[in-house]
Design an enzyme around this catalytic site. Structure first.
Site, PDB file in Angstrom:
ATOM      1  N   SER A 169     -37.971 -61.139  32.535  1.00 34.88           N
ATOM      2  CA  SER A 169     -39.013 -60.907  31.633  1.00 34.88           C
ATOM      3  C   SER A 169     -39.892 -62.591  31.247  1.00 34.88           C
ATOM      4  CB  SER A 169     -38.243 -60.811  30.726  1.00 34.88           C
ATOM      5  OG  SER A 169     -39.411 -60.411  29.518  1.00 34.88           O
ATOM      6  N   HIS A 217     -36.286 -51.801  31.270  1.00 32.32           N
ATOM      7  CA  HIS A 217     -36.728 -53.913  31.344  1.00 32.32           C
ATOM      8  C   HIS A 217     -35.089 -53.900  31.658  1.00 32.32           C
ATOM      9  CE1 HIS A 217     -39.327 -56.758  30.909  1.00 32.32           C
ATOM     10  NE2 HIS A 217     -38.531 -57.338  29.893  1.00 32.32           N
TER      11      HIS A 217
END
Length: 552
Positions: free
Chosen positions: A241, A372
């Site tokens: 991320s 994620h």
């Protein structure tokens, strides 16, 4: 206009010898088998002996910012000519580096006047002095089983490739807190952290370049330590991320990094800037620029018109060549711009192939799980293979390009240039021997916390929001107080009409109203002052959300 940088001439012969020996691979859309000769050549492809091999190359002066919807030609020099030999890539890379710093990331300063520190089996300390200013930071160390010295992978912010797999493969973990070097949540005219303590709170350099500078200083200390515990010549980096953006920048700007492994880096990471605006649901460049000062201040001129940028991220991918690169992306979350990421990888892979190092890049977005920053089974084998090949020097598995059909980019739509056949150029032996200062003194066994803990016990939670029309993504940071925390719960009251659609690194109860988020198995135990992060995606508005944290 071309001007000389006046920098010292330092050159590593190992990389160019390896590049000259490698054969150009075929199509990158399939896993290819390596020959014995190629395997031997692959094992010669190593990290450089210096942070920037092109430090002595001339860099461009003013350049024309002419709009071009196609990706810039990575083989075309600023003066308009194209490189024709592999030996020319060194200075072409230096041109790209200069433009990337000038227009995208901000300046990453050269090695400071003084870098000292310590390395032990549990921690690394770094002390920097430059321009009459000083700062310090530290990182944790986890060694694998066996006897050292060990290669190591720097993990940014506790989020990256599976650390259990990394250690099982025989590499150590260096736990690096980027926020100690460049803090998020600060305005651009008052940036904070170890980098900005030295170079000024109003520095135009963005956080990603600052984070990369911090890893470079860790490598400086590893080099000075004599390599008895950790090997400075076998360092990798990973992050997911926002920390995937950082890991990408680390590998781009320090040629001592042998293996770069960004994960789900999204806008301001690997995906091409020119593609993001046309990719449905992708985080807009204006949002990525405004969310945090990740990118350099100068990038503000290009958030609405990236076509005028003289560089794009496929050239940053190429800057890693011929070193190891393993890009991991998630095609299930539109916000992460995986289609634009695949184009960047395909474009950069053309440089890898031209240098004869096509087997040194792996791109993988063909995954089933959309969570994620999850630890994915699809990535485990290529992760092991990349560590063996580039850090342990015991493997020779070829790279692979595995692009999900959900987010498949087409390089042909983005380029009007062809990949040249580069001739083998001459090599130049290094002019300066490696640095081998005397061993440093042992460090304290427990580094100080890099962020101030809450004043009492329990835990606290802070949140940053990426809002767009109809939806948002929230990143929540959980920090233990003055006592350790064993399990935590964060409560987030959502406004009417808002709903959680996805979450990562956390368990959740409910989707509307007050949603409870509880730790998962690997992030529930926090030492005093220690932090962890999780995130969630939602519909509606996330403005004004106020999380509260309880422990136990």
């Amino acid at each position: 206009m071309i001007i000389s940088s006046g920098r010292s001439r330092i050159r590593s012969s190992v990389v160019l010898l390896a590049v000259a020996a490698l054969a150009v691979t075929g199509a990158v859309t399939v896993v290819t088998q390596t020959t014995t000769a190629q395997a031997a050549a692959d094992n010669l492809v190593a990290a450089a002996a210096v942070e920037d091999e092109g430090a002595d190359c001339p860099v461009p002066g003013a350049v024309s910012l002419t709009a071009n919807s196609r990706l810039p030609d990575p083989f075309r020099k600023v003066n308009g000519t194209r490189i024709s030999a592999k030996s020319e890539w060194r200075c072409r890379r230096a041109e790209i580096k200069e433009l990337a710093e000038r227009y995208v990331y901000g300046d990453k300063p050269r090695k400071p006047a003084s870098v000292t520190g310590t390395v032990s089996s549990t921690s690394i300390t770094v002390n920097v002095t430059d321009n009459g200013r000083s700062s310090s930071f530290s990182a944790g160390v986890q060694l694998p089983s066996g006897s050292g010295p060990f290669p190591a992978v720097v993990v940014l912010g506790g989020l990256g490739a599976d650390t259990a797999t990394i250690r099982a493969a025989g590499a150590a973990i260096i736990s690096y807190d980027p926020l100690a070097v460049g803090r998020e949540g600060t305005p651009r005219n008052n940036k904070q952290g170890a980098f900005y303590s030295v170079y000024g709170a109003s520095s135009s350099t963005g956080l990603l370049a600052a984070w990369a500078w911090g890893v470079s200083r860790i490598i400086d200390v590893l080099e000075q330590s004599g390599g008895n515990i950790l090997r400075a010549d076998a360092t990798g980096v990973t992050g997911c991320s926002r920390y995937g953006k950082g890991a990408f920048a680390v590998g781009v700007f320090d040629q001592r990094i042998a293996l770069t492994m960004p994960i789900e880096s999204g806008s301001a990471g690997a995906p091409i800037f020119r593609g993001i605006a046309g990719e449905s649901g992708a985080q807009p460049l204006s949002s990525a620029y405004g969310e945090q000062p990740w990118l350099g201040d100068a990038f503000s001129s290009f958030t609405g018109n990236p076509n005028t940028l003289p560089v794009d991220t496929h050239e940053m991918v190429a800057m890693v060549a011929p070193r190891g690169l393993f890009i991991m992306e998630n095609p299930h979350i539109d916000w992460l711009a995986a289609r634009s990421g695949s184009v960047a990888a395909l474009g950069g892979a053309e440089v890898y192939k031209a240098l004869g190092a096509g087997e040194n890049i792996t791109y993988w977005s063909d995954v089933q799980d959309g969570t994620h920053c999850a630890s994915r089974t699809e990535w485990r084998t290529p992760l092991q293979q990349n560590i063996q090949k580039f850090l342990l020097k015991t493997g020779n598995a070829p790279g692979a390009i595995r692009i999900s059909s959900r987010k498949a980019g087409n390089l042909a739509d983005w380029r009007d240039w062809q990949t040249p056949t580069l001739s083998d150029g001459p090599t130049t032996p290094p002019t300066t021997p490696p640095n081998t200062p005397p061993p440093t003194t042992p460090p304290p066994t427990t580094p100080p916390p890099t962020t101030p803990p809450p004043t009492g016990g329990g835990c606290s939670a802070s949140m940053s929001i990426n809002q767009w029309t109809g939806g948002f993504v929230a990143t929540v940071r959980v920090t233990a107080g003055s006592s350790p925390v064993n399990g935590w719960t964060v409560s987030v009251p959502l406004p009417s009409g808002a709903s959680v659609t996805n979450a990562w690194n956390v368990n959740r109860s409910g989707n509307t109203g007050t949603v409870q988020f509880t730790n998962v198995s690997y992030n529930g135990s926090l030492a005093a002052g220690q932090s962890t992060e999780f995130g969630f995606q939602g519909t509606g508005t996330g403005a004004g959300l106020t999380p509260t944290c309880s422990s136990g």
